[in-house]
Structures are given as C-alpha cells and as structure tokens.
Design an enzyme around this catalytic site. Structure first.
Site, PDB file in Angstrom:
ATOM      1  N   ASP A   1      -8.370   4.093   1.377  1.00 10.18           N
ATOM      2  CA  ASP A   1      -7.254   4.356   2.292  1.00 10.18           C
ATOM      3  C   ASP A   1      -7.993   4.909   3.555  1.00 10.18           C
ATOM      4  O   ASP A   1      -8.775   5.995   3.596  1.00 10.18           O
ATOM      5  CB  ASP A   1      -6.519   5.746   1.612  1.00 10.18           C
ATOM      6  CG  ASP A   1      -5.204   6.161   2.411  1.00 10.18           C
ATOM      7  OD1 ASP A   1      -5.220   5.665   3.747  1.00 10.18           O
ATOM      8  OD2 ASP A   1      -4.409   6.743   2.000  1.00 10.18           O
TER       9      ASP A   1
ATOM     10  N   CYS B   1      -1.189   0.737   7.578  1.00 14.27           N
ATOM     11  CA  CYS B   1      -2.577   0.581   7.475  1.00 14.27           C
ATOM     12  C   CYS B   1      -3.146  -0.770   6.913  1.00 14.27           C
ATOM     13  O   CYS B   1      -3.140  -1.725   7.425  1.00 14.27           O
ATOM     14  CB  CYS B   1      -3.549   1.779   7.275  1.00 14.27           C
ATOM     15  SG  CYS B   1      -3.191   3.395   8.326  1.00 14.27           S
ATOM     16  N   ARG B   2      -3.275  -0.501   5.488  1.00 17.72           N
ATOM     17  CA  ARG B   2      -4.019  -1.802   4.715  1.00 17.72           C
ATOM     18  C   ARG B   2      -2.950  -2.770   4.412  1.00 17.72           C
ATOM     19  O   ARG B   2      -3.401  -3.929   4.811  1.00 17.72           O
ATOM     20  CB  ARG B   2      -4.188  -0.977   3.384  1.00 17.72           C
ATOM     21  CG  ARG B   2      -5.448  -0.205   3.451  1.00 17.72           C
ATOM     22  CD  ARG B   2      -5.781   0.730   2.170  1.00 17.72           C
ATOM     23  NE  ARG B   2      -4.428   1.493   2.169  1.00 17.72           N
ATOM     24  CZ  ARG B   2      -4.191   2.322   0.958  1.00 17.72           C
ATOM     25  NH1 ARG B   2      -5.438   2.154   0.005  1.00 17.72           N
ATOM     26  NH2 ARG B   2      -3.267   3.116   0.805  1.00 17.72           N
ATOM     27  N   SER B   3      -1.545  -2.670   4.093  1.00 17.19           N
ATOM     28  CA  SER B   3      -0.941  -3.732   3.815  1.00 17.19           C
ATOM     29  C   SER B   3      -0.519  -4.676   5.074  1.00 17.19           C
ATOM     30  O   SER B   3      -0.461  -5.785   4.981  1.00 17.19           O
ATOM     31  CB  SER B   3       0.280  -3.449   2.651  1.00 17.19           C
ATOM     32  OG  SER B   3       1.262  -2.339   3.389  1.00 17.19           O
TER      33      SER B   3
ATOM     34  N   CYS C   1       0.869  -1.128   0.002  1.00 12.47           N
ATOM     35  CA  CYS C   1       0.019   0.099   0.099  1.00 12.47           C
ATOM     36  C   CYS C   1       0.812   1.159  -0.079  1.00 12.47           C
ATOM     37  O   CYS C   1       1.993   1.116  -0.398  1.00 12.47           O
ATOM     38  CB  CYS C   1      -0.971   0.039   1.403  1.00 12.47           C
ATOM     39  SG  CYS C   1      -0.247   0.028   2.816  1.00 12.47           S
TER      40      CYS C   1
ATOM     41  N   ASN D   1       2.408   1.502   4.228  1.00 13.45           N
ATOM     42  CA  ASN D   1       2.838   0.258   4.872  1.00 13.45           C
ATOM     43  C   ASN D   1       2.498   0.362   6.485  1.00 13.45           C
ATOM     44  O   ASN D   1       3.208  -0.492   7.204  1.00 13.45           O
ATOM     45  CB  ASN D   1       4.191  -0.150   4.719  1.00 13.45           C
ATOM     46  CG  ASN D   1       4.401  -1.663   5.011  1.00 13.45           C
ATOM     47  OD1 ASN D   1       5.746  -2.008   5.496  1.00 13.45           O
ATOM     48  ND2 ASN D   1       3.443  -2.587   5.227  1.00 13.45           N
TER      49      ASN D   1
HETATM   50  P1  4NP Z   1      -1.677   2.626   4.166  1.00 15.64           P
HETATM   51  O1  4NP Z   1      -2.343   4.146   4.784  1.00 15.64           O
HETATM   52  O2  4NP Z   1      -1.266   3.400   2.899  1.00 15.64           O
HETATM   53  O3  4NP Z   1      -2.740   1.995   4.220  1.00 15.64           O
HETATM   54  O4  4NP Z   1      -0.668   2.492   5.314  1.00 15.64           O
HETATM   55  C1  4NP Z   1      -1.581   5.556   4.624  1.00 15.64           C
HETATM   56  C2  4NP Z   1      -0.510   5.672   5.525  1.00 15.64           C
HETATM   57  C3  4NP Z   1      -0.034   6.832   5.578  1.00 15.64           C
HETATM   58  C4  4NP Z   1      -0.424   7.971   4.860  1.00 15.64           C
HETATM   59  C5  4NP Z   1      -1.439   7.712   4.088  1.00 15.64           C
HETATM   60  C6  4NP Z   1      -1.982   6.566   3.735  1.00 15.64           C
HETATM   61  N1  4NP Z   1       0.458   9.151   4.949  1.00 15.64           N
HETATM   62  O5  4NP Z   1      -0.111  10.116   4.068  1.00 15.64           O
HETATM   63  O6  4NP Z   1       1.200   9.360   5.483  1.00 15.64           O
END
Ligand code: 4NP
Length: 154
Positions: A123, A12-14, A7, A10
């Site tokens: 997201d 939240c989702r992944s 994702c 790295n």
């Molecule tokens: P992820 O979520 O891609 O599912 O880990 C996010 C984590 C951080 C950010 C965006 C989405 N960020 O903008 O820092």
C-alpha cells in the site's frame, strides 16, 4: 474476458492496475474489459491519487478519468476474474462471495508473475513517490504475465 482489479481505496493500486492492464492488452490486440473497485467506500467518486496519476503519466498511461467506487456483490457476476492487491483485500472480497464459483474467480494479482508466492502489492498511500514507482513495476510484471497466459491459450 472481464477483469476487475480491487484494492482498499480504489485510488492508488487498483486504478494503476486497471490502466496498465487495459493499455498492455490493447497493445497486444487482446480483447479485455477492465475495471477497478475498492473494498472501502470512503473515497467513492474521487479521481486516482495524484501520485498514482503522475507515476502512470510518466510511463505513458492516463488514469485521470477513473473514479473510485466500492466493490459490490454483483461484481462476482459481472467479471470473470477478480484480482486483489493484498491479503487483506483477499479476505474482504472473499467475505462477499456466496459460493465456490465466486471464490474461484478471486486471486492475488502478483501470483500471475510469481505463482503461489502470495506476494502483495504494498500500500503506497502513506509513503512517498518511490512507493508508487515500486507499485508500477510490480503491476507491470503481473500484467505482462497475465497477458502471456492469455496469449498461450489462444
Ligand atoms: P489503495 O490505497 O488501496 O491502493 O487505493 C489506499 C487509499 C486510501 C487509504 C488507504 C490505502 N486510506 O486509508 O484512506
């Protein structure tokens, strides 16, 4: 088989996808090596977001030991399948591929459960806990469908 979940951050989702697939594969007795990475290195070294950890703990999975790392070109050799969470991840990962064999490994994870629909895992970072519940539900469906397809090939 070696599977990489990707994702943006790295955190939240992944990592959720990694934990779900690893645990469900173990339950079914399917040998899988699962890891995760982000296309953005800004959270490198961090544990998963607490909302992701909480959601996973509620469902009986532990992801607290996972640490964020950026995806690297060498991951194309180290993994057989690379599942991305959304279309932006897809573009970013494909931009690192240098041949068609690498490109072929990459796919939207939700296409496992909903083939060719090109659905995205939303997201959840800028929302509340409800977003993480939704992410969990989608990832579990995709993981079960992926494992069904492996079971059918055995
Ligand atoms: P992820 O979520 O891609 O599912 O880990 C996010 C984590 C951080 C950010 C965006 C989405 N960020 O903008 O820092």
């Amino acid at each position: 088989m070696r599977v990489l979940m990707v994702c943006l951050g790295n955190i939240c989702r992944s990592p959720m996808a990694e934990g779900i697939l690893r645990d469900l594969a173990a339950t079914r007795g399917i040998e899988l090596s699962v890891d995760s990475a982000g296309t953005y290195a800004g959270h490198q070294g961090e544990a998963p977001d607490l909302r992701a950890q909480d959601e996973m703990k509620k469902r009986g999975h532990s992801i607290q030991r996972i640490r964020s790392r950026p995806m690297r070109p060498a991951d194309f050799d180290a993994f057989d399948r690379i599942f991305v969470m959304d279309k932006s991840n897809y573009r970013d990962v494909l931009s690192m591929a240098t041949d068609a064999a690498m490109e072929k490994k990459v796919g939207l994870f939700l296409n496992q459960a909903w083939p060719e629909k090109d659905l995205e895992v939303p997201d959840p970072y800028f929302g509340g806990q409800h977003g993480f519940e939704r992410v969990y539900t989608l990832l579990e469906r995709a993981a079960e469908a992926f494992l069904d397809s492996i079971d059918e090939q055995r």
